[in-house]
Design a protein around this motif. Structure first.
Motif: not given
Length: 189
Positions: A42-50
């Motif tokens: 999802d382009p608007a979602g948040w994903y883990p930096m790790a």
């Protein structure tokens, strides 16, 4: 709570790796990262930096062949995509204003202070970069960031754009200091 990156940036990394159809990911990534290479991002979602860091290291190895100049050039090429997504960022013939506007947009891409403008003049910007990753990932990300800012200044009309690292986190400093200089666009007359 961990640090996160916006899906629009995460998706760029996932697409590059998905294009390597012949690669076997399970020996290279931990199990928690593998679903990202097959599920919808999802382009608007948040994903883990790790996970973003691990994907970036794979891209550095498999696609860039460890070439940091290739990473910098790719960063420069991503400016147009961001300018298309955020039409109000790029101000023709005004690098300083374009940098100010990007600084606002940058806050929507990371949920931490990844790249902060610490000084801005009509022909120079100093940016503090602190992704908080391993030394190899931090170095690659800083080269990508360098290319991005060079490209942004050039698209906004800056001439003779040059950049250098005044400090380097991957060499033990707390953060990286990127300095970008340019000559202003010629006056319209």
């Amino acid at each position: 709570m961990g640090r996160h990156v916006r899906g629009s940036l995460f998706l760029d990394y996932v697409r590059m790796l998905r294009a390597r159809r012949e690669a076997e990911w399970s020996p290279r990534l931990p199990p928690e990262d593998l679903p990202y290479l097959s599920e919808r991002i999802d382009p608007a979602g948040w994903y883990p930096m790790a996970t973003f860091e691990r994907l970036g290291l794979l891209i550095l190895e498999l696609i860039a062949g460890g070439d940091l100049e290739a990473v910098r050039v790719w960063g420069e090429a991503t400016v147009r995509t961001l300018a298309d997504r955020h039409a109000d960022v790029l101000v023709e013939r005004d690098p300083r204003e374009s940098l100010m506007r990007f600084h606002v947009v940058r806050r929507t891409l990371f949920d931490f202070e990844a790249a902060t403008i610490s000084r801005l003049h009509d022909s120079e910007v100093r940016i503090r970069i602190a992704y908080g990753m391993s030394a190899p990932a931090e170095e690659a990300a800083c080269h990508q960031t360098m290319g991005f800012f060079q490209g942004l200044v050039e698209l906004a009309g800056g001439r003779d754009v040059a950049a250098h690292f005044a400090e380097r986190a991957w060499e033990g400093r707390e953060s990286t200091a990127l300095v970008v200089t340019w000559k202003p666009p010629p006056s319209s007359g």
